[in-house]
Scaffold this motif. Structure first.
Motif, short mmCIF file in Angstrom:
data_model
loop_
_atom_site.label_atom_id
_atom_site.label_comp_id
_atom_site.label_asym_id
_atom_site.label_seq_id
_atom_site.Cartn_x
_atom_site.Cartn_y
_atom_site.Cartn_z
N GLY A 100 0.81 -1.21 0.00
CA GLY A 100 0.00 0.00 0.00
C GLY A 100 0.84 1.26 0.00
O GLY A 100 0.58 2.20 -0.75
N THR A 101 1.88 1.27 0.84
CA THR A 101 2.77 2.43 0.89
C THR A 101 3.51 2.60 -0.43
O THR A 101 3.62 3.71 -0.95
CB THR A 101 3.79 2.27 2.04
N ALA A 102 4.03 1.49 -0.96
CA ALA A 102 4.82 1.55 -2.20
C ALA A 102 3.98 2.06 -3.37
O ALA A 102 4.39 2.96 -4.11
CB ALA A 102 5.42 0.18 -2.51
N ILE A 103 2.79 1.48 -3.54
CA ILE A 103 1.94 1.90 -4.66
C ILE A 103 1.40 3.31 -4.43
O ILE A 103 1.38 4.14 -5.35
CB ILE A 103 0.77 0.91 -4.85
N GLY A 104 0.97 3.58 -3.20
CA GLY A 104 0.41 4.90 -2.89
C GLY A 104 1.39 6.02 -3.16
O GLY A 104 1.01 7.09 -3.66
N GLY A 105 2.68 5.81 -2.86
CA GLY A 105 3.67 6.84 -3.10
C GLY A 105 4.26 6.82 -4.50
O GLY A 105 4.44 7.86 -5.12
N ALA A 106 4.54 5.61 -5.01
CA ALA A 106 5.27 5.50 -6.27
C ALA A 106 4.42 5.88 -7.48
O ALA A 106 4.94 6.51 -8.42
CB ALA A 106 5.79 4.07 -6.44
N LEU A 107 3.15 5.52 -7.49
CA LEU A 107 2.34 5.74 -8.68
C LEU A 107 2.23 7.23 -9.04
O LEU A 107 2.59 7.63 -10.16
CB LEU A 107 0.95 5.12 -8.50
N PRO A 108 1.76 8.08 -8.12
CA PRO A 108 1.67 9.50 -8.50
C PRO A 108 3.03 10.15 -8.71
O PRO A 108 3.19 10.98 -9.62
CB PRO A 108 0.93 10.15 -7.31
N GLN A 109 4.02 9.77 -7.90
CA GLN A 109 5.31 10.43 -8.05
C GLN A 109 6.00 10.04 -9.34
O GLN A 109 6.64 10.88 -9.99
CB GLN A 109 6.21 10.13 -6.85
N THR A 110 5.87 8.79 -9.75
CA THR A 110 6.45 8.37 -11.03
C THR A 110 5.83 9.15 -12.18
O THR A 110 6.54 9.66 -13.06
CB THR A 110 6.23 6.86 -11.26
N LEU A 111 4.51 9.25 -12.18
CA LEU A 111 3.82 9.96 -13.26
C LEU A 111 4.23 11.43 -13.30
O LEU A 111 4.46 12.00 -14.37
CB LEU A 111 2.30 9.84 -13.08
N LEU A 112 4.33 12.07 -12.12
CA LEU A 112 4.68 13.48 -12.09
C LEU A 112 6.14 13.72 -12.45
O LEU A 112 6.46 14.73 -13.09
CB LEU A 112 4.37 14.06 -10.71
N MET A 113 7.02 12.83 -12.05
CA MET A 113 8.42 12.97 -12.45
C MET A 113 8.58 12.79 -13.95
O MET A 113 9.38 13.49 -14.59
CB MET A 113 9.29 11.99 -11.67
N LEU A 114 7.82 11.87 -14.53
CA LEU A 114 7.84 11.71 -15.99
C LEU A 114 7.33 12.98 -16.66
O LEU A 114 7.90 13.43 -17.67
CB LEU A 114 6.98 10.51 -16.40
#
Length: 480
Positions: free
Chosen positions: A258-272
């Protein structure tokens, strides 16, 4: 043993309940959260991370990779690899429900009470750094907004604006986690909509050929290190702070995922998105000031207004955690007083950074140097958690004495592993200020992240595998 509290009186409400119908100031500091107050859920933690990561810093870190010299495709690869470290953030969340306390209170177990103090100090410095960088971004956004209105700030007014923003960003963390989470939820939808519009607006301006000559292998590894530091790995010191209100029976797997997906999904998209935006404004001296040339004025104003609000909420998380880190260092100060101290220091640093005129270089060096301490620390915390099977002596974490005070307050295994990991990271780091000999031997490749993680983890496992397992067995018998 009695459980010591540095922040009394303690509210009987948890952040999941407090302020449901009114704003209340959270009184709890690093003291143990009793089972009766731990009503949080993995879903709430995951949504908190998603809301917190849905902010402009993701765009800033993604843009930084291109502005440092990576081509677009190298930046994409670095972002994907760097955000995989959110798994480590999830693992560092596990001591929260297991110990019912904050990250750097739980960190006393592997390092000892005195051994933990310099580590906590490093975290406080890092939190101040992130807070200051976010405050600089808030100032830059304000400057652009005022510039759109024809107002040109002179130096005295710039200082006044920074001080005003520093005061404003302190309001949410003084109220506490409940109010912070409310603000994040409120801002999530409008910021998501604005980012979606931003994608449409910059799509035609993206230059996939920018920097196609490749930044080289060495620069790519540095980009991975920057991406990791600015994403999951950089949030590991905060992880347990927001998981401590979960019941002790919370599923480990669900919390990590939950922590990994909750943090990684939006941050990956925004960094891209940030990397793509950087190709449209490759000559920008910072990630905000170049926006007027890339975005229409009708969109720029509402976008920057929401950016200001979102950065205020994001910095509330940093101020919330850094205040409790001061308490974990042993400083007798209430949580809200610690927030005030941090805000003052943050404002001073932000003023210095603002007038340095070299935002991108300072940001890159900051992200890389922070890896030196928190990569080995995160590895040690994870190894320690599993060696002790998540069993902590709660009284010893909270009291001046107890098992975790160790000999003279230092746990030799944890301190030795931390020093070894930091040395390994320094030997492998590559910044504009210092390049380690191993990095030089590999043509400047920055291997500080894997070096710090691996050396810290293996050294602690080798030195503490027997004693920590025995310690967890004794703890289990005492609690039975």
């Amino acid at each position: 043993m009695s459980v010591h509290s540095t922040d009394q009186p303690v509210s009987s409400e948890s952040p999941s309940e407090a302020g449901s119908s009114r704003f209340t100031i959270e009184q709890r500091g690093i003291d143990h959260v009793p089972a009766s107050e731990r009503h949080g859920s993995v879903r709430s933690v995951a949504l908190m991370w998603s809301g917190a990561m849905m902010n402009v810093t993701g765009i800033v870190f993604g843009a930084l990779l291109v502005l440092l010299g990576l081509n677009l495709w190298q930046a994409v690869a670095a972002i994907l690899i760097g955000n995989a470290t959110w798994i480590i953030t999830g693992l560092c969340s596990l001591p929260g429900p297991a110990a019912g306390t904050t990250t750097f209170a739980a960190s006393r177990a592997p390092f000892g009470r005195n051994g933990n103090r310099p580590i906590a100090f490093c975290n406080w410095i890092m939190q101040i750094g992130y807070e200051s960088l976010d405050l600089v971004l808030m100032f830059l956004a304000t400057s652009v907004l005022l510039g759109q209105a024809g107002i040109d700030l002179g130096t005295p007014l710039e200082v006044v604006v920074i001080l005003g923003l520093a005061v404003t960003q302190s309001i949410l963390p003084i109220f506490g986690l409940s109010v912070i989470m409310k603000a994040i939820r409120i801002l999530l939808i409008p910021f998501t909509v604005l980012f979606a519009v931003l994608v449409v607006l910059v799509f035609d301006s993206v230059d996939v050929q920018t920097g196609t000559a490749s930044g080289g292998t060495a620069l790519f590894f540095a980009g991975v290190a920057v991406a990791a530091s600015g994403s999951g790995l950089g949030w590991t010191p905060n992880a347990a702070d927001y998981a401590r209100y979960l019941p002790e029976s919370t599923s480990r797997v669900r919390l990590v995922v939950g922590t990994a997906i909750g943090g990684a999904l939006p941050q990956t998209l925004l960094m891209l998105l940030g990397a793509a935006v950087a190709t449209a404004v490759p000559d920008a001296v910072d990630p905000i000031s170049g926006l007027p040339s890339a975005l229409p004025s009708w969109f720029l104003t509402p976008y920057l207004l929401v950016v200001l609000l979102q950065l205020t909420a994001l910095n509330a998380i940093n101020l919330y955690s850094s205040g409790m880190t001061l308490q974990a260092m042993g400083i007798r100060i209430s949580r809200w007083q610690a927030v005030v101290v941090d805000a003052v220091v943050c404002a001073i640093v932000a003023i210095v950074v603002t007038f340095s005129g070299d935002f991108n270089t300072l940001l890159g060096n900051f992200l890389l140097f922070m890896i030196v301490w928190f990569a080995p620390w995160a590895a040690i915390m994870v190894v320690d958690y599993f060696l002790r099977s998540g069993r902590y002596d709660i009284a010893s974490l909270s009291d001046d004495g107890g098992r975790y005070r160790r000999v003279l307050g230092f746990n030799p295994a944890g301190v030795t592993a931390q020093v070894a990991g930091m040395i390994a990271a320094l030997l492998c780091i590559n910044t504009t200020v210092f390049t380690g000999p191993i990095s030089k031997a590999f043509d400047g490749a920055d291997l500080s992240v894997p070096a710090g993680l691996v050396v810290g983890a293996l050294t602690y496992w080798a030195l503490a595998r027997t004693s920590t397992r025995n310690e967890s067995t004794v703890t289990e018998r005492l609690s039975a």
